[in-house]
Design an enzyme around this catalytic site. Structure first.
Site, mmCIF file in Angstrom:
data_model
loop_
_atom_site.group_PDB
_atom_site.id
_atom_site.type_symbol
_atom_site.label_atom_id
_atom_site.label_comp_id
_atom_site.label_asym_id
_atom_site.label_seq_id
_atom_site.Cartn_x
_atom_site.Cartn_y
_atom_site.Cartn_z
ATOM 1 N N VAL A 1 0.845 -1.198 0.000
ATOM 2 C CA VAL A 1 0.000 0.000 0.000
ATOM 3 C C VAL A 1 0.878 1.245 0.000
ATOM 4 O O VAL A 1 0.670 2.176 -0.797
ATOM 5 C CB VAL A 1 -0.971 0.001 1.202
ATOM 6 C CG1 VAL A 1 -1.713 1.321 1.286
ATOM 7 C CG2 VAL A 1 -1.953 -1.157 1.109
ATOM 8 N N GLU B 1 11.028 6.996 8.547
ATOM 9 C CA GLU B 1 11.858 5.978 9.203
ATOM 10 C C GLU B 1 12.743 5.232 8.223
ATOM 11 O O GLU B 1 13.909 4.997 8.479
ATOM 12 C CB GLU B 1 10.948 4.950 9.873
ATOM 13 C CG GLU B 1 10.684 5.202 11.311
ATOM 14 C CD GLU B 1 9.699 4.201 11.862
ATOM 15 O OE1 GLU B 1 8.929 4.598 12.733
ATOM 16 O OE2 GLU B 1 9.684 3.035 11.433
#
Lengths: 504, 504
Positions: free
Chosen positions: A274, A295
């Site tokens: 996704v 991140e």
């Protein structure tokens, strides 16, 4: 034959030894801080040697387990190997290893699921206990003894600072051209001595390109030549593309309303198909000069950099497919001014996420009709991976988005439920929910207003009538009507799944 | 006769009018941003005049409701008066008014319960809609038109900046010596233009002592002479003193372990008799040169300042008993270098709470055996007040403490339950739980380790065996063992209370 290019410091060359000898320096029942974040930059040899040693010791009737602290998830050579021999007493702060997951969910391993930004400061606070050994993968050691990070930074700075003894793995597989890409901030402190972190753009460099480490603490250097756990790229399917489409339409709408700049704001994105579909959509979308403050740098982020749409990617680690890893390895130097890898306490710092105004995009296991999000526990009790950095980003983001397919397991699990069986993100921190069915913009809505939009826009048609029925009856039978709830039915969907294999 | 000392600007003196005339300037079905935080500094006259006007209009068959945005809770002259006439369509971000609470829980008023630090930035983001009118109480208007704040700052700066028109209440009851005590920071911005907030000590002043406001936007000035809603001091009982005792012992232990400085770290404290017991205990405790960085200055904080133990109290508002209000009013000037009132986006800013390393102390409605805390919803659905600033502080604190008596309603409600019926603070943000039974230090503990400590240390003896029994059976029957849960029983205690009036 020691690689003098990779280990340029003569004194540390003198400490080169086999992994088995290094692992022998780790005492039973101590805490080991390892490098590694989302399957990159973790030590490959010493943990496996440690696992073999633990197996031998246990077979001889001598108890031997360790606490394992890392950046985030690692690879089978670390978590898998140690969990398999029952060598991990407690694991923090994040795990995605299947063997460890099984042990945790059988109650055979303690697991401390932490906000990733808080691991380093909490280690400094001292209540987590003493860190005995750091085992850190680097891509090289400079002549002055400074350590050049490899494909993740994670908590390595803190482990090196805090550990009693340090074991270094120098991994020749890691690209030497990584040198210069990292930004290790040395300005953190314990209160009352904390100062503002001087970062105001995702591009800013505020630190050093290598780790400092007292050479006297380094007890072993181990040479390796092993790839990171690079998982194959999961190509976006129709569902993922539909989710991405709704989200990109929302961004365009917000830009049109002047609520977002045309360059958007720094993107934070989880991993998976996704997320890759969203990043893929941005390659072809109307937005230019974008930045990311996130991140991990995953395949989609590389494509976005290659397209010229993304100017800079700031993260704490790579998380790439083998193909993408090969692709960037072939031209790493060209990425040096486009990528920055930072300690996770900086990549995920609430101060910086709020200041930069990140657009946070994270996955969910389930959301309830009021928008409480469960990111971690299947059926309220069984841990999947962990909260990771989602809490750091969601609470402090300019816009906090959670997204997932509306059903899983062939329609047997609904991602939208009457009542979340576990809550990781409270309604205040969940501003947009997207499924392939549509997008719910929850900003400025009260719980009852949220329920209508979530059920209508996000729930799968096979569950929508049951959700509408629950909500309608809750409006009649609830103790209070701020957040209408039928306590006897709230968790019944989850129990039905446990009993019958389906929430339907 | 207009008070020329309090309204020193001649042009604004020309805009003085009765409250009724000012209220007539507020259009039906618009958004009104009012001053007010924990019962202090809210407008006293215009809201009541508006309520009367709404009542007349509605009686004449003309629909008239408004959205009311404030700092936090206000007083009966504002929330009470407007709720009574059904004049509030939507209320944000916090409420403690009993009439409003009842309307909300009957589904007659929409309530948006927000993190207090996020109200101002979200108002700037624009999705909350246009702010039509600001109604702001001040203690005076300077000759240059600058507005001297009164007993709370809240979101006043933002309401003044954002509103189309401004109505000012000048309250003669407010002490003129408040002037100089406020610190209004004008350095906020929307991303990508946000900069570090230059505050590194609770004592730092980073702004101005008054509000700026374009005089052309000020459409009315109303003079008042009315006290804040100062509620009588609730004296600590034995239970509150026992909670305070456990917590002070914990602080001493942490200082002894060198995990806290001897001056502690900046204190954040909620209100109520438990909080006052803690602050009272600190008066006699071993700690000196303390500071506070908190939301409100309550009676206990004044005592602590008077004792010389507390050096500085930084907050966004007062929340005092009539006696304490009289006491500080008599000597306000002497507090000018000991108290700072700031906008709530600064008093509650995650960047600053994390940097300062606050010790957060907040109340709870219930905690489950894993340490999820419910601060807002009775039996999962009925709102009590709201999350307020507890989320801002708990997630970013150096140590996040939640405290409450172990039972309420004469033992019929347990504060420790198998499964929280609503979650405001996830386990990661709850590090210490204290009841009169004892203290649970949850730092570094996995969910199962937490359950044992919470049940043993915090639960009331009349509920402890049932909690132990639940937990023991959950260890057998749970789907996964990271957070053992029996879904069919998880919320049964709450349903039993609804059905029988007792959780027992």
């Amino acid at each position: 034959m020691t690689d003098q290019t990779r280990i340029a410091n003569p004194a540390l060359r003198g400490k080169v030894m086999p992994a088995e000898a290094a692992a022998a320096l780790i005492k039973p029942n101590t805490v080991v801080g390892m490098s590694g974040f989302t399957g990159s930059g973790y030590p490959k040899a010493v943990p496996q040697a440690l696992a073999k040693r633990i197996e031998r010791e246990q077979a001889a009737g001598r108890p031997f387990r360790v606490q394992v602290w890392t950046g985030a998830s690692t690879g089978p050579e670390l978590d898998g190997a140690l969990a398999k021999v029952n060598g991990i007493e407690l694991r923090l702060p994040y795990n995605s290893d299947p063997i460890s997951r099984e042990k945790i969910n059988r109650g055979e391993m303690e697991y401390l699921d932490m906000h990733l930004s808080q691991v380093a400061p909490m280690a400094w606070q001292g209540f987590l206990g003493e860190l005995d050994t750091a085992v850190i993968e680097v891509s090289g050691i400079r002549a002055d003894g400074a350590l050049v990070p490899s494909s993740s930074v994670g908590n390595n700075k803190t482990w090196l600072d805090r550990a009693r003894q340090v074991i270094i793995e120098v991994n020749r597989w890691q690209n030497a051209a990584l040198e210069g890409m990292h930004d290790i901030y040395y300005g953190t402190a314990l209160p009352p001595n904390r100062l503002p972190i001087p970062l105001v753009r995702p591009d800013d460099r505020i630190g050093e390109t290598s780790f400092r480490c007292d050479p006297a603490k380094i007890v072993a250097v181990v040479e390796t030549d092993a790839p990171d756990r690079n998982a194959p790229f999961e190509a976006p399917d129709d569902t993922a593309r539909a989710i991405a489409g709704h989200l990109l339409e929302f961004f365009s709408h917000e830009v049109a309303k002047s609520r977002l700049p045309a360059t958007l704001l720094p993107l934070q994105s989880g991993v998976g198909n996704v997320a890759n579909a969203v990043l893929g959509g941005l390659v072809d979308g109307p937005f230019h000069d974008m930045t990311s403050y996130t991140e991990v740098i995953q395949d989609g982020m590389i494509d976005l950099l290659d397209s010229g749409r993304l100017r800079i990617a700031s993260a704490t680690a790579f998380s790439l497919s083998p193909d993408a890893a090969a692709s960037i390895n072939a031209r790493m130097a060209s990425f040096r001014d486009k990528m920055i890898l930072r300690p996770q306490e900086i990549s995920n710092h609430p101060e910086l996420i709020r200041r930069l105004g990140c657009i946070a995009m994270n996955g969910l296991i389930e959301a309830d009709i009021y928008g409480n999000v469960n990111s971690t526990h299947l059926m309220g009790s069984r841990i999947m991976n962990g909260i990771g950095g989602s809490g750091d980003f969601a609470r402090n983001a300019f816009i906090s988005v959670f997204m997932a397919p509306s059903v899983k397991k062939g329609g047997k699990i609904s991602a939208i439920v009457p009542h979340a069986s576990h809550v990781d993100h409270i309604t205040q921190d969940v501003q947009v929910i997207v499924t392939e069915q549509g997008l719910a913009d929850l900003r400025g809505l009260s719980p009852k207003q949220r329920a209508k939009v979530i059920i209508e826009n996000c729930a799968h048609p096979s569950y929508r009538p049951a959700l509408q029925d629950y909500y309608k009856r809750a409006l009649q039978g609830s103790y209070g009507l701020q957040t209408p709830t039928l306590l006897t039915e709230a968790l019944a969907w989850h129990q039905r799944f446990i009993d019958t294999g389906s929430m339907l």
